[in-house]
Design a protein around this motif. Structure first.
Motif, short mmCIF file in Angstrom:
data_model
loop_
_atom_site.label_atom_id
_atom_site.label_comp_id
_atom_site.label_asym_id
_atom_site.label_seq_id
_atom_site.Cartn_x
_atom_site.Cartn_y
_atom_site.Cartn_z
N ARG A 1 0.82 -1.29 0.11
CA ARG A 1 0.22 0.02 -0.10
C ARG A 1 0.75 1.17 -0.38
NH1 ARG A 1 -2.89 3.53 3.34
NH2 ARG A 1 -5.13 3.84 3.01
N ASP A 2 1.91 1.21 0.71
CA ASP A 2 2.92 2.47 0.91
C ASP A 2 3.74 2.70 -0.52
OD1 ASP A 2 2.04 3.20 3.39
OD2 ASP A 2 3.52 2.16 4.40
N ARG A 3 3.78 1.63 -1.23
CA ARG A 3 4.47 1.66 -2.54
C ARG A 3 3.57 2.23 -3.69
NH1 ARG A 3 7.03 -2.70 -0.23
NH2 ARG A 3 6.25 -4.20 -2.17
N LEU A 4 2.23 2.43 -3.46
CA LEU A 4 1.27 2.49 -4.52
C LEU A 4 1.02 4.10 -4.55
CD1 LEU A 4 -0.92 -0.61 -4.20
CD2 LEU A 4 0.61 0.08 -6.30
N PHE A 5 -0.12 4.53 -4.03
CA PHE A 5 -0.34 5.92 -4.06
C PHE A 5 -1.62 6.22 -2.91
CE2 PHE A 5 -2.74 3.32 -6.97
CZ PHE A 5 -4.02 3.62 -6.88
#
Length: 554
Positions: free
Chosen positions: A235-239
């Motif tokens: 999740r933190d590496r998406l948006f």
């Protein structure tokens, strides 16, 4: 008179096209189409298992070839007057990328690995993962599927990502993030493909990735890790934030400005899916039902938030604020196969010819087959006892997504011939359309007009007349041959500041309608009877699938 020009780029299933449009008149001054070389060879795909992958090189080669080709057609002075480019693509078509936003398939170690490529919208290899998402969401404190009709689909972002990282350890190790095709190719033009900072499409995120402002963005880390610990940290590496297509993603990078011989000041708009930009190009208005009819259909409705935003529409592909036009609720539905149904039947007939008589005979037959079947089917009477077929040959998208379903034909006898089967298949696609219309109306969303765009809408009067009869509604066909690319051009004009709103761009650049089909009153009640038989057959087949696992896997 010098007018600003914009370029709309439409990435379809088989090819990409670019359209250069005068922002003041809507006149197209250049266009070019490029077929994906690898896709055309059938590489990286396995239809028997519903695996459909596309190599990012097809996209990079395509955007360069089409924009250059369209500019070559345009008057020389147009090149210096281009102010914006916007892109639409199929979706959900996500792919894994590294820390720089480079798709894994562009790295030497993944160049031939289908799991490192973009997973095309019609890939259904993640059916099991979609079912897991649904089961968990429906028992979670927050039902993350409530804004996507209550059913998550194997055609969408999370299901495809989860299946891929489960089955391919190398992709799992090297994929820093995942990105939709419409976001990546738009970002490429700007030179910023950093997955943490590029602007992600509201359209793609809301309809396919479970993004919603009420959720503070994407589903929670707790939900995702409960779904599968392999999703930890993703999740933190998406948006977190998303952007509508009236906004600029950036401007052309020096590299692409030089490559395309355009100004580096050309604005690149935030991308979106083809159907949503196609609806703009088809001059969508509130409560108009726009059908983008091609290999599949994608259906788009737009409604004022204050009138419909409080409703949760069951069994559709999402309701997203701003996915079509800012300030309006965009609602999506569609069929997983439409033109693909007819193409399947043509292949069924021509394959033995190819095997027995060779490619030349088969190609000659294939070119004539559908027009021939159409002429014969048009002459057949429509009776309450006709054959009934289901359009679920690639599963069912809406209403109530279920991609494990299979098609069926009922009523065959020794007198059944190819035109009668073809007629039943055309009617099946119309009945599938009717079930979508009925769902919207049942859920309190009125449909005030029907607009059609796409290859089938332009080419087959027989299909469109049948659809009008079954829906019992008039259908307008947009005049634009490339409505999706035109819609992308309209979005580019707004992102570049030429027009203040999507509506203003539509008014200035729209091309109107060139055909209208009206239901034939004498056939409407007969088709109502046939539609009820379609529903009964569908209920039987779906019931068998639900109780018989051997039938499901057949």
């Amino acid at each position: 008179m010098n007018h600003p020009y914009v370029i709309g780029v439409d990435f379809g299933t088989d090819s990409v096209r670019a359209l250069i449009v005068d922002t003041q008149t809507g006149q197209a001054v250049g266009t070019h189409v490029h077929e994906y070389a690898r896709w055309k060879q059938g590489l990286y795909c396995d239809p028997a298992t519903s695996q459909f992958r596309q190599h990012p090189l097809d996209y990079l080669e395509g955007i360069e070839a089409t924009i250059k080709g369209a500019l070559a057609q345009a008057p020389a002075e147009v090149r210096g007057q281009v102010v914006g480019i916007s892109i639409d693509t199929t979706g959900s078509t996500p792919g894994p990328v590294d820390e720089t936003g480079l798709p894994l398939a562009l790295r030497p170690d993944f160049a031939e690995n289908p799991n490192g490529m973009f997973i095309l919208w019609k890939d259904h290899t993640a059916n099991a993962e979609a079912e897991e998402i649904n089961n968990l969401a429906h028992h979670w404190d927050t039902d993350y599927t409530k804004y996507v009709g209550g059913i998550y689909s194997s055609e969408w972002f999370w299901a495809k990502m989860l299946r891929t990282i489960r089955v391919d350890a190398a992709v799992r190790e090297k994929a820093f993030s995942w990105i939709e095709h419409c976001d990546w190719i738009s970002a490429v033009l700007t030179g910023n493909t950093n997955p943490l900072t590029l602007k992600r499409s509201r359209c793609a995120a809301g309809h396919k990735a479970l993004w919603h402002a009420d959720f503070d963005g994407l589903p929670s880390e707790e939900f995702l890790t409960k779904l599968d610990p392999l999703l930890a940290g993703q999740r933190d590496r998406l948006f977190h934030d998303t952007y509508t297509s009236d906004q600029a993603m950036g401007t052309l990078s020096p590299e692409w400005a030089e490559k395309l011989d355009l100004s580096p000041n050309v604005v690149v708009g935030v991308g979106a899916f083809d159907a949503h930009m196609g609806a703009i190009g088809a001059e969508i208005e509130p409560y108009a039902f726009v059908r983008i009819i091609g290999t599949s259909t994608c259906d788009i409705l737009m409604a004022p938030n204050e009138e419909i935003g409080h409703r949760l529409i069951r069994g559709i592909c999402g309701q997203v604020d701003g996915s079509v036009a800012p300030g309006m609720l965009g609602l999506e539905a569609g069929q997983s196969a439409f033109g693909d149904v007819y193409a399947w039947f043509a292949r069924l007939i021509t394959k033995p010819v190819r095997e027995l008589l060779g490619d030349e005979a088969a190609d000659t037959m294939a070119a004539k087959l559908i027009p021939h079947l159409t002429r014969q089917a048009e002459q057949l009477p429509v009776t309450p006892t006709d054959l009934i077929a289901l359009d679920w040959i690639n599963g069912r998208r809406t209403p109530d997504a279920n991609h494990t379903l299979k098609s069926a034909i009922a009523g065959l006898n020794l007198g059944t011939d190819a035109p009668r089967v073809f007629k039943a298949l055309v009617e099946a696609t119309a009945f599938g359309s009717r079930s979508i219309v009925d769902r919207f109306i049942e859920e309190g969303v009125p449909i005030k007009k029907v607009i059609a765009i796409g290859g089938v809408a332009k080419k087959s009067a027989f299909v469109m007349q049948t659809l009008a009869d079954v829906l019992n509604k008039p259908i307008q066909v947009a005049q634009a041959d490339q409505a999706c690319a035109l819609g992308a051009a309209m979005c580019a004009a707004v992102a570049a500041g030429v027009h203040p709103t999507m509506e203003a761009a539509q008014q200035a650049m729209g091309s109107g309608f060139d055909a209208e089909y009206h239901p034939r009153p004498e056939l409407v009640p007969i088709y109502e009877t046939l539609y009820q038989r379609y529903r009964k057959l569908g209920g039987f087949v779906e019931g068998e699938f639900a109780k018989n696992t051997e039938f499901v896997s057949a």
